[in-house]
Design an enzyme around this catalytic site. Sequence first.
Site, PDB file in Angstrom:
ATOM      1  N   HIS A  72       0.768  -1.265   0.146  1.00 25.68           N
ATOM      2  CA  HIS A  72      -0.037   0.001  -0.037  1.00 25.68           C
ATOM      3  C   HIS A  72       0.829   1.139   0.239  1.00 25.68           C
ATOM      4  O   HIS A  72       1.666   1.415   0.863  1.00 25.68           O
ATOM      5  CB  HIS A  72      -0.887   0.107   1.122  1.00 25.68           C
ATOM      6  CG  HIS A  72      -2.214  -0.849   0.948  1.00 25.68           C
ATOM      7  ND1 HIS A  72      -3.221  -0.619   1.818  1.00 25.68           N
ATOM      8  CD2 HIS A  72      -2.405  -1.991   0.148  1.00 25.68           C
ATOM      9  CE1 HIS A  72      -3.959  -1.623   1.351  1.00 25.68           C
ATOM     10  NE2 HIS A  72      -3.635  -2.308   0.447  1.00 25.68           N
ATOM     11  N   TYR A 201      -9.463   5.702   6.891  1.00 22.60           N
ATOM     12  CA  TYR A 201      -9.565   5.982   8.451  1.00 22.60           C
ATOM     13  C   TYR A 201     -10.644   7.210   8.239  1.00 22.60           C
ATOM     14  O   TYR A 201     -10.477   8.314   7.583  1.00 22.60           O
ATOM     15  CB  TYR A 201      -8.535   6.546   8.855  1.00 22.60           C
ATOM     16  CG  TYR A 201      -7.263   5.729   9.159  1.00 22.60           C
ATOM     17  CD1 TYR A 201      -7.035   5.053  10.307  1.00 22.60           C
ATOM     18  CD2 TYR A 201      -6.493   5.101   8.206  1.00 22.60           C
ATOM     19  CE1 TYR A 201      -6.164   4.132  10.766  1.00 22.60           C
ATOM     20  CE2 TYR A 201      -5.608   4.142   8.087  1.00 22.60           C
ATOM     21  CZ  TYR A 201      -5.395   3.610   9.639  1.00 22.60           C
ATOM     22  OH  TYR A 201      -4.363   2.649   9.924  1.00 22.60           O
ATOM     23  N   PRO A 293      -4.355   0.540  18.306  1.00 23.24           N
ATOM     24  CA  PRO A 293      -3.952  -0.013  17.007  1.00 23.24           C
ATOM     25  C   PRO A 293      -4.398   0.961  15.968  1.00 23.24           C
ATOM     26  O   PRO A 293      -4.106   0.654  14.716  1.00 23.24           O
ATOM     27  CB  PRO A 293      -5.299  -1.203  16.952  1.00 23.24           C
ATOM     28  CG  PRO A 293      -6.384  -0.848  17.932  1.00 23.24           C
ATOM     29  CD  PRO A 293      -5.857  -0.270  18.886  1.00 23.24           C
ATOM     30  N   LYS A 297       1.090   0.021  14.970  1.00 25.04           N
ATOM     31  CA  LYS A 297       2.352   0.014  15.354  1.00 25.04           C
ATOM     32  C   LYS A 297       2.990  -1.213  16.229  1.00 25.04           C
ATOM     33  O   LYS A 297       3.981  -1.479  16.446  1.00 25.04           O
ATOM     34  CB  LYS A 297       2.714   1.386  16.366  1.00 25.04           C
ATOM     35  CG  LYS A 297       2.633   2.686  15.599  1.00 25.04           C
ATOM     36  CD  LYS A 297       3.683   2.752  14.642  1.00 25.04           C
ATOM     37  CE  LYS A 297       3.738   3.804  13.654  1.00 25.04           C
ATOM     38  NZ  LYS A 297       4.219   3.425  12.387  1.00 25.04           N
ATOM     39  N   TYR A 385       3.681   6.731   9.859  1.00 26.71           N
ATOM     40  CA  TYR A 385       2.824   5.809   9.441  1.00 26.71           C
ATOM     41  C   TYR A 385       3.894   4.621   9.008  1.00 26.71           C
ATOM     42  O   TYR A 385       3.754   3.478   9.042  1.00 26.71           O
ATOM     43  CB  TYR A 385       1.756   6.015   8.740  1.00 26.71           C
ATOM     44  CG  TYR A 385       0.549   5.116   8.680  1.00 26.71           C
ATOM     45  CD1 TYR A 385      -0.426   5.111   9.315  1.00 26.71           C
ATOM     46  CD2 TYR A 385       0.843   3.943   7.773  1.00 26.71           C
ATOM     47  CE1 TYR A 385      -1.539   4.251   9.165  1.00 26.71           C
ATOM     48  CE2 TYR A 385      -0.110   3.148   7.786  1.00 26.71           C
ATOM     49  CZ  TYR A 385      -1.215   3.025   8.617  1.00 26.71           C
ATOM     50  OH  TYR A 385      -2.322   2.112   8.106  1.00 26.71           O
TER      51      TYR A 385
END
Length: 391
Positions: A72, A201, A293, A297, A385
């Site tokens: 991704h 998200y 979550p 990580k 990220y």
Amino acid sequence: MRTTVGIIGAGPAGLLLARLLHNAGVDSVVLESRDRTYVERRQRAGILEQGTVDVLRAAGAGERMDREGLRHDGIELRFDRRRHRVDFPALTGGKSVMVYAQTEVCKDLIALQVEDGGPLLFEAEALAVEGAETDRPRVRFRHEGVEDVLECDYVVGCDGFWGVARKAVPAGLSQTFERTYPFGWLGILADVAPSHDELVYARHDRGFALLSMRSPSVSRLYLQVPADTDAESWSDEEIWAELERRFETDDDWVLHRGPITQKSVTPMRSYVHEPMRHGRLFLAGDATHIVPPTGAKGLNLAVGDVVTFARALAHRRETGSDDLLDAYSATCLRRVWQAERFSYDMTTLLHRAPDTTPFEDRLQIARLDRIASSRAAETDLAGAYTGFPIG
């Protein structure tokens, strides 16, 4: 039984450490309280940072990941019915993430360990770590109904929050820092192709939602719910209807429905235990830190811990110096606290607490607007990220 490194726990951290040590010519024994079937089916995280992907490849454990994992190059933020894509490679100099479930990582590492690694004992329950302050620590364990002792030069506790390793650190030397959130995630697996090719998200006035996936044909989705929610109290129809509400946009995007095969609720907490080392006992992964979550990580932090330990041990073998082993806790904690900070920021950015005020709602939208309109803010999110440097 005698070995150089005794590893408690055959999750991804313990298994990867065993592989790293094997490749470096260091013998180890892995003790796992559960059976192999349980370990290979245990559902956990599914996002691998760029650094984790690189480590698995270098360790010889990346072949199936590269074949079946889903690379991704970004995520989508969704708020106020708007959509904003964060382009990872463009913002980080080429970094990306891989969607590849922890269960698959464990299967790959177990296969390698069984084929050419050191002993991997399933259904071997660690009972206690003794003598951590000495140069001959030992792990008492029970295997096949018989108690035994594993004598080591070093013990690495990868046995999770409820394991025995952390208990060997004297209470007077321990500090804990934690936060429990008043909400959790209702997660589902559904036999339907993902409705988007990257993670989504979503911040919504009714609560957070996440669109993820396990494969091109299996979707993984989450809804923010109260912390005490029973997953079975939500019908399939209620789940899909709520997901549709929270993912709604002003364009023609559609959420595809399918049969739900699994439901569960994940609690949300932040936790750090310091120090991560006591004598010749080293803690790694959930044994010493937990993150919500939202930032993806948890598994990646565990990988960073064991890579740091393996490098420090290699340094000692090459130079005779304990400097890097002595610095293990401080080195890991710098990365841990950055991950805790990022995970907390993502959680508070996207979730709506029960007592959220209209002022705080506006602040969330302002923070998301800032990310969508500022390359500097967007770059900071993308860099965190895709992963902080290991070591």
